[in-house]
Scaffold this motif. Structure first.
Motif, PDB file in Angstrom:
ATOM      1  N   ARG A  45      -4.236   1.022  -2.700  1.00 16.68           N
ATOM      2  CA  ARG A  45      -3.864  -0.003  -3.927  1.00 16.68           C
ATOM      3  C   ARG A  45      -4.903  -0.620  -4.510  1.00 16.68           C
ATOM      4  N   PHE A  77      -4.172   2.521   2.572  1.00 13.80           N
ATOM      5  CA  PHE A  77      -3.220   2.746   3.590  1.00 13.80           C
ATOM      6  C   PHE A  77      -3.134   4.140   4.129  1.00 13.80           C
ATOM      7  N   ASN A  92      11.142  10.191   3.019  1.00 12.72           N
ATOM      8  CA  ASN A  92      11.624   9.429   3.937  1.00 12.72           C
ATOM      9  C   ASN A  92      11.204   9.267   5.173  1.00 12.72           C
ATOM     10  N   ILE A 150       7.868   9.193   5.957  1.00  4.80           N
ATOM     11  CA  ILE A 150       6.364   8.923   6.225  1.00  4.80           C
ATOM     12  C   ILE A 150       6.400   7.621   6.465  1.00  4.80           C
ATOM     13  N   PHE A 182       4.023   4.331   7.276  1.00  2.00           N
ATOM     14  CA  PHE A 182       2.695   3.718   6.734  1.00  2.00           C
ATOM     15  C   PHE A 182       2.034   2.765   7.887  1.00  2.00           C
ATOM     16  N   GLY A 183       0.702   2.580   7.803  1.00  2.00           N
ATOM     17  CA  GLY A 183      -0.124   1.715   8.670  1.00  2.00           C
ATOM     18  C   GLY A 183      -0.204   0.578   7.667  1.00  2.00           C
ATOM     19  N   GLU A 184      -0.764  -0.634   8.375  1.00  2.05           N
ATOM     20  CA  GLU A 184      -0.943  -1.818   7.763  1.00  2.05           C
ATOM     21  C   GLU A 184      -1.847  -1.995   6.699  1.00  2.05           C
ATOM     22  N   GLY A 185      -2.804  -1.055   6.636  1.00  2.00           N
ATOM     23  CA  GLY A 185      -3.697  -0.955   5.529  1.00  2.00           C
ATOM     24  C   GLY A 185      -5.055  -1.378   6.030  1.00  2.00           C
ATOM     25  N   TRP A 220      -8.045  -3.528   4.268  1.00  2.00           N
ATOM     26  CA  TRP A 220      -8.366  -4.144   3.108  1.00  2.00           C
ATOM     27  C   TRP A 220      -9.829  -4.256   2.724  1.00  2.00           C
ATOM     28  N   LEU A 273      12.732   6.379  -3.279  1.00  3.14           N
ATOM     29  CA  LEU A 273      12.821   5.572  -1.920  1.00  3.14           C
ATOM     30  C   LEU A 273      12.478   4.160  -2.239  1.00  3.14           C
ATOM     31  N   TYR A 278      10.953   0.644  -0.280  1.00  3.82           N
ATOM     32  CA  TYR A 278      10.160   0.123   0.795  1.00  3.82           C
ATOM     33  C   TYR A 278      10.083  -1.436   0.512  1.00  3.82           C
ATOM     34  N   GLN A 336       7.301  -4.692   1.667  1.00  4.90           N
ATOM     35  CA  GLN A 336       6.042  -4.711   2.010  1.00  4.90           C
ATOM     36  C   GLN A 336       6.109  -6.171   2.348  1.00  4.90           C
ATOM     37  N   LYS A 372       1.802  -6.408   5.385  1.00  7.76           N
ATOM     38  CA  LYS A 372       1.027  -5.320   5.536  1.00  7.76           C
ATOM     39  C   LYS A 372       1.620  -4.036   5.330  1.00  7.76           C
ATOM     40  N   ALA A 373       2.380  -3.343   6.561  1.00  5.08           N
ATOM     41  CA  ALA A 373       2.739  -1.887   6.054  1.00  5.08           C
ATOM     42  C   ALA A 373       3.985  -1.918   5.177  1.00  5.08           C
ATOM     43  N   PRO A 374       4.017  -0.982   4.312  1.00  6.27           N
ATOM     44  CA  PRO A 374       5.448  -0.817   3.889  1.00  6.27           C
ATOM     45  C   PRO A 374       6.401  -0.223   4.554  1.00  6.27           C
ATOM     46  N   PHE A 410      10.268   1.498   5.252  1.00  7.54           N
ATOM     47  CA  PHE A 410      11.239   2.091   4.408  1.00  7.54           C
ATOM     48  C   PHE A 410      12.475   1.435   4.720  1.00  7.54           C
ATOM     49  N   LEU A 451       9.167  -1.974  -3.298  1.00  5.71           N
ATOM     50  CA  LEU A 451       8.102  -1.079  -3.878  1.00  5.71           C
ATOM     51  C   LEU A 451       9.515   0.257  -3.843  1.00  5.71           C
ATOM     52  N   GLY A 511       5.581  -2.415  -8.024  1.00  4.39           N
ATOM     53  CA  GLY A 511       6.666  -3.302  -6.986  1.00  4.39           C
ATOM     54  C   GLY A 511       6.838  -4.611  -7.604  1.00  4.39           C
TER      55      GLY A 511
END
Lengths: 116, 112
Positions: free
Chosen positions: A37, A91, A103, A105, A107-110, A112, B34, B36, B38, B41-43, B45, B88, B105
């Protein structure tokens, strides 16, 4: 169970330098994804690994970006040389199987990244 | 190319208010939509919607899909400060659900 972990959480580098981001997927997840992003924009898909193979790399912006997943475990995303427009949040996500509906998947915290 | 548009971009409400977030989409072959959350940090679900008119509910959050209007809404009732986050909306790519197209978002801030 550990989630998707990413390192570093924050990185500030100068234009022209190299940065390598690392992602450890959830254990047992064969599918690994990179998204990013950039400021003011939506999260965009970069690529998808199935084990160590690149399944879809249609979102990679240019050849300054190199993603690897040797051994099918963790993955790295290298940006070389970094440009100002590369600043944003990167991410990583993983899933056990290729999702049917998206649904499953996670995600990690990213990571930066700020390029100055 | 698949497209997702969310509105509003940002929203500030008082605790206890009810909010409605909007998501519209354009996909060649719809598979699912979907939502999400956030927070920092992490999105994470929230909901997956595949059928029109069927409400998905989790506590104070609910969502519904309108395939005719190519849109979805996310409702949050009796908002709390902990609901402050970016919400999101995403749709899986036409070719494979492994590739998600996200909206920008909606940033929700709930104040005391």
């Amino acid at each position: 169970e550990a989630g998707v972990t990413q390192f570093p959480s924050h990185s500030v580098i100068e234009k022209g330098q190299t940065v390598t981001l690392r992602c450890d997927p959830i254990s047992g997840h064969d599918n690994l994804y990179w998204y990013r992003r950039v400021m003011g924009k939506e999260i965009k898909f970069l690529l998808h690994f199935v084990k160590e193979s690149k399944q879809d790399e249609s979102g990679m912006p240019n050849n300054r970006f190199l993603a690897e997943r040797t051994g099918g475990t963790y993955s790295t995303l290298k940006v070389q040389p970094a440009e100002l427009e590369d600043s944003g949040v990167y991410f990583c996500a993983s899933s056990q199987e290729v999702p049917l509906y998206g649904n499953t998947i996670y995600f990690g915290e990213g990571s930066w990244l700020t390029v100055v | 190319e698949d497209k997702v548009v969310q509105s509003p971009l940002s929203l500030v409400v008082h605790e206890g208010d009810t909010v409605t977030l909007n998501c519209s989409y354009e996909v060649t072959n719809f598979r699912s939509l979907l939502w999400y959350k956030q927070e920092k940090k992490a999105p994470t679900f929230l909901f997956m919607l595949t059928s029109s008119g069927i409400e998905k509910k989790s506590g104070r959050l609910s969502s519904i899909l309108d395939k005719k209007e190519l849109s979805s809404i996310l409702n949050i009732t009796a908002t709390q400060t902990g609901d402050s986050a970016i919400y999101l909306c995403a749709v899986p790519n036409t070719g494979t659900a492994s590739k998600l197209t996200f909206g920008t978002g909606t940033r929700l801030q709930v104040t005391l």
